[in-house]
Design a protein around this motif. Structure first.
Motif, PDB file in Angstrom:
ATOM      1  N   ILE A  14       8.705   7.633   1.923  1.00  9.95           N
ATOM      2  CA  ILE A  14       7.821   6.546   1.519  1.00  9.95           C
ATOM      3  C   ILE A  14       8.122   5.356   2.420  1.00  9.95           C
ATOM      4  O   ILE A  14       9.131   5.352   3.132  1.00  9.95           O
ATOM      5  CB  ILE A  14       8.008   6.150   0.033  1.00  9.95           C
ATOM      6  N   ASN A  15       7.257   4.371   2.384  1.00 12.34           N
ATOM      7  CA  ASN A  15       7.537   3.115   3.078  1.00 12.34           C
ATOM      8  C   ASN A  15       8.293   2.257   2.064  1.00 12.34           C
ATOM      9  O   ASN A  15       7.689   1.559   1.255  1.00 12.34           O
ATOM     10  CB  ASN A  15       6.250   2.447   3.551  1.00 12.34           C
ATOM     11  N   TYR A  16       9.599   2.352   2.098  1.00 10.80           N
ATOM     12  CA  TYR A  16      10.457   1.720   1.098  1.00 10.80           C
ATOM     13  C   TYR A  16      10.224   0.208   1.086  1.00 10.80           C
ATOM     14  O   TYR A  16      10.371  -0.455   2.121  1.00 10.80           O
ATOM     15  CB  TYR A  16      11.913   2.054   1.405  1.00 10.80           C
ATOM     16  N   PRO A  17       9.820  -0.356  -0.068  1.00 15.11           N
ATOM     17  CA  PRO A  17       9.432  -1.774  -0.117  1.00 15.11           C
ATOM     18  C   PRO A  17      10.498  -2.765   0.375  1.00 15.11           C
ATOM     19  O   PRO A  17      10.150  -3.821   0.892  1.00 15.11           O
ATOM     20  CB  PRO A  17       9.118  -2.001  -1.592  1.00 15.11           C
ATOM     21  N   LYS A  18      11.761  -2.439   0.244  1.00 12.85           N
ATOM     22  CA  LYS A  18      12.809  -3.361   0.692  1.00 12.85           C
ATOM     23  C   LYS A  18      12.846  -3.479   2.214  1.00 12.85           C
ATOM     24  O   LYS A  18      13.241  -4.508   2.755  1.00 12.85           O
ATOM     25  CB  LYS A  18      14.171  -2.895   0.166  1.00 12.85           C
ATOM     26  N   PHE A  19      12.449  -2.407   2.904  1.00 11.41           N
ATOM     27  CA  PHE A  19      12.527  -2.365   4.365  1.00 11.41           C
ATOM     28  C   PHE A  19      11.182  -1.947   4.950  1.00 11.41           C
ATOM     29  O   PHE A  19      11.095  -0.991   5.719  1.00 11.41           O
ATOM     30  CB  PHE A  19      13.626  -1.403   4.806  1.00 11.41           C
ATOM     31  N   LEU A  20      10.127  -2.650   4.593  1.00  3.87           N
ATOM     32  CA  LEU A  20       8.777  -2.296   5.036  1.00  3.87           C
ATOM     33  C   LEU A  20       8.665  -2.263   6.559  1.00  3.87           C
ATOM     34  O   LEU A  20       9.298  -3.048   7.252  1.00  3.87           O
ATOM     35  CB  LEU A  20       7.758  -3.297   4.487  1.00  3.87           C
ATOM     36  N   ILE A  21       7.862  -1.349   7.027  1.00  2.00           N
ATOM     37  CA  ILE A  21       7.614  -1.187   8.457  1.00  2.00           C
ATOM     38  C   ILE A  21       6.146  -0.816   8.631  1.00  2.00           C
ATOM     39  O   ILE A  21       5.524  -0.274   7.708  1.00  2.00           O
ATOM     40  CB  ILE A  21       8.547  -0.107   9.047  1.00  2.00           C
ATOM     41  N   GLY A  22       5.586  -1.074   9.780  1.00  2.00           N
ATOM     42  CA  GLY A  22       4.202  -0.689  10.049  1.00  2.00           C
ATOM     43  C   GLY A  22       4.016   0.814   9.958  1.00  2.00           C
ATOM     44  O   GLY A  22       4.903   1.583  10.338  1.00  2.00           O
ATOM     45  N   GLU A  23       2.863   1.232   9.458  1.00  2.00           N
ATOM     46  CA  GLU A  23       2.610   2.650   9.243  1.00  2.00           C
ATOM     47  C   GLU A  23       2.699   3.472  10.523  1.00  2.00           C
ATOM     48  O   GLU A  23       3.257   4.568  10.523  1.00  2.00           O
ATOM     49  CB  GLU A  23       1.240   2.849   8.594  1.00  2.00           C
ATOM     50  N   SER A  24       2.191   2.973  11.634  1.00  2.27           N
ATOM     51  CA  SER A  24       2.239   3.752  12.875  1.00  2.27           C
ATOM     52  C   SER A  24       3.676   3.953  13.350  1.00  2.27           C
ATOM     53  O   SER A  24       4.034   5.033  13.822  1.00  2.27           O
ATOM     54  CB  SER A  24       1.383   3.106  13.964  1.00  2.27           C
ATOM     55  N   GLU A  25       4.515   2.923  13.206  1.00  2.00           N
ATOM     56  CA  GLU A  25       5.920   3.073  13.596  1.00  2.00           C
ATOM     57  C   GLU A  25       6.643   4.028  12.652  1.00  2.00           C
ATOM     58  O   GLU A  25       7.454   4.854  13.079  1.00  2.00           O
ATOM     59  CB  GLU A  25       6.627   1.713  13.624  1.00  2.00           C
ATOM     60  N   LEU A  26       6.342   3.938  11.375  1.00  2.00           N
ATOM     61  CA  LEU A  26       6.946   4.832  10.389  1.00  2.00           C
ATOM     62  C   LEU A  26       6.572   6.284  10.697  1.00  2.00           C
ATOM     63  O   LEU A  26       7.433   7.162  10.719  1.00  2.00           O
ATOM     64  CB  LEU A  26       6.493   4.432   8.986  1.00  2.00           C
ATOM     65  N   LYS A  27       5.293   6.536  10.969  1.00  2.00           N
ATOM     66  CA  LYS A  27       4.856   7.891  11.323  1.00  2.00           C
ATOM     67  C   LYS A  27       5.566   8.384  12.582  1.00  2.00           C
ATOM     68  O   LYS A  27       5.968   9.552  12.672  1.00  2.00           O
ATOM     69  CB  LYS A  27       3.341   7.939  11.519  1.00  2.00           C
ATOM     70  N   VAL A  62       5.812  23.672  11.385  1.00  2.00           N
ATOM     71  CA  VAL A  62       6.050  22.777  10.245  1.00  2.00           C
ATOM     72  C   VAL A  62       4.788  21.949  10.051  1.00  2.00           C
ATOM     73  O   VAL A  62       4.185  21.489  11.021  1.00  2.00           O
ATOM     74  CB  VAL A  62       7.271  21.850  10.480  1.00  2.00           C
ATOM     75  N   VAL A  63       4.405  21.769   8.805  1.00  2.00           N
ATOM     76  CA  VAL A  63       3.235  20.968   8.476  1.00  2.00           C
ATOM     77  C   VAL A  63       3.718  19.659   7.865  1.00  2.00           C
ATOM     78  O   VAL A  63       4.613  19.640   7.017  1.00  2.00           O
ATOM     79  CB  VAL A  63       2.309  21.724   7.502  1.00  2.00           C
ATOM     80  N   LEU A  64       3.123  18.587   8.322  1.00  2.00           N
ATOM     81  CA  LEU A  64       3.443  17.246   7.842  1.00  2.00           C
ATOM     82  C   LEU A  64       2.197  16.713   7.139  1.00  2.00           C
ATOM     83  O   LEU A  64       1.116  16.687   7.730  1.00  2.00           O
ATOM     84  CB  LEU A  64       3.843  16.358   9.014  1.00  2.00           C
ATOM     85  N   ILE A  65       2.349  16.308   5.903  1.00  2.00           N
ATOM     86  CA  ILE A  65       1.224  15.858   5.094  1.00  2.00           C
ATOM     87  C   ILE A  65       1.333  14.361   4.859  1.00  2.00           C
ATOM     88  O   ILE A  65       2.338  13.880   4.333  1.00  2.00           O
ATOM     89  CB  ILE A  65       1.208  16.590   3.735  1.00  2.00           C
ATOM     90  N   TYR A  66       0.313  13.651   5.285  1.00  2.00           N
ATOM     91  CA  TYR A  66       0.153  12.234   4.986  1.00  2.00           C
ATOM     92  C   TYR A  66      -0.979  12.104   3.975  1.00  2.00           C
ATOM     93  O   TYR A  66      -1.707  13.066   3.725  1.00  2.00           O
ATOM     94  CB  TYR A  66      -0.228  11.448   6.242  1.00  2.00           C
ATOM     95  N   PRO A  79       0.831  -1.204   0.000  1.00  2.00           N
ATOM     96  CA  PRO A  79       0.000   0.000   0.000  1.00  2.00           C
ATOM     97  C   PRO A  79       0.870   1.259   0.000  1.00  2.00           C
ATOM     98  O   PRO A  79       1.923   1.304   0.624  1.00  2.00           O
ATOM     99  CB  PRO A  79      -0.798  -0.111   1.297  1.00  2.00           C
ATOM    100  N   THR A  80       0.406   2.261  -0.701  1.00  2.00           N
ATOM    101  CA  THR A  80       1.157   3.511  -0.807  1.00  2.00           C
ATOM    102  C   THR A  80       1.168   4.250   0.526  1.00  2.00           C
ATOM    103  O   THR A  80       0.147   4.394   1.183  1.00  2.00           O
ATOM    104  CB  THR A  80       0.537   4.411  -1.884  1.00  2.00           C
ATOM    105  N   PHE A  81       2.345   4.696   0.898  1.00  2.00           N
ATOM    106  CA  PHE A  81       2.526   5.557   2.064  1.00  2.00           C
ATOM    107  C   PHE A  81       3.407   6.706   1.607  1.00  2.00           C
ATOM    108  O   PHE A  81       4.486   6.491   1.056  1.00  2.00           O
ATOM    109  CB  PHE A  81       3.217   4.826   3.220  1.00  2.00           C
ATOM    110  N   ILE A  82       2.932   7.906   1.843  1.00  2.00           N
ATOM    111  CA  ILE A  82       3.715   9.097   1.518  1.00  2.00           C
ATOM    112  C   ILE A  82       3.579  10.074   2.679  1.00  2.00           C
ATOM    113  O   ILE A  82       2.490  10.262   3.214  1.00  2.00           O
ATOM    114  CB  ILE A  82       3.228   9.776   0.223  1.00  2.00           C
ATOM    115  N   ALA A  83       4.685  10.676   3.067  1.00  2.00           N
ATOM    116  CA  ALA A  83       4.682  11.755   4.050  1.00  2.00           C
ATOM    117  C   ALA A  83       5.586  12.856   3.512  1.00  2.00           C
ATOM    118  O   ALA A  83       6.665  12.569   2.979  1.00  2.00           O
ATOM    119  CB  ALA A  83       5.188  11.268   5.399  1.00  2.00           C
TER     120      ALA A  83
END
Length: 131
Positions: free
Chosen positions: A74-87, A106-110, A7-11
């Motif tokens: 991004i949640n780099y596919p080689k080193f996937l991590i859970g979204e909450s931990e990534l955030k 600072v504004v952070l956009i997910y 799934p796409t993750f972008i911040a």
């Protein structure tokens, strides 16, 4: 050839190139160096690899035209991590950047929300020059 889909993750965060509301410039090299040091400490502590893209940009706001840097993840596919931990790691980096470079807001956009981090309600005085 291996293909990995997830799934796409972008911040994305956009952070100023001036220290505080002064005219003191912060260079791309300073941001990149700080991020690299922070990444190394994160990896040593947790084994987590957080990659970031740093791109110069400008914010145009009511008479203010200020160089900024967009830092995206991004949640780099080689080193996937859970979204909450990534955030959590991204937001910790954002806080560290704000403190190091004296950024008030600072504004952070997910993909699913926009989050503002604010040290005080102050606004850059250059914004009122438009009036």
């Amino acid at each position: 050839m291996k293909i990995v889909r997830n799934p796409t993750f972008i911040a994305e965060m956009v952070i100023g190139s001036r220290r505080g509301y002064s005219d003191e410039q912060i260079t791309e090299a300073e941001y990149v160096g700080f991020i690299q040091d922070w990444q190394q400490k994160l990896y040593a502590k947790t084994g987590f690899l957080l990659s970031a893209k740093v791109t110069p940009c400008q914010i145009v706001m009511a008479g203010q035209i200020e160089p900024h840097f967009e830092i995206s993840f991004i949640n780099y596919p080689k080193f996937l991590i859970g979204e909450s931990e990534l955030k959590l790691h991204i937001e910790n980096l954002l806080r560290a950047l704000m403190l190091e470079f004296e950024q008030n807001r600072v504004v952070l956009i997910y993909l699913d929300e926009t989050v503002m981090f604010e040290m005080s309600p102050k606004v850059d005085p250059r914004i009122t020059e438009y009036e």
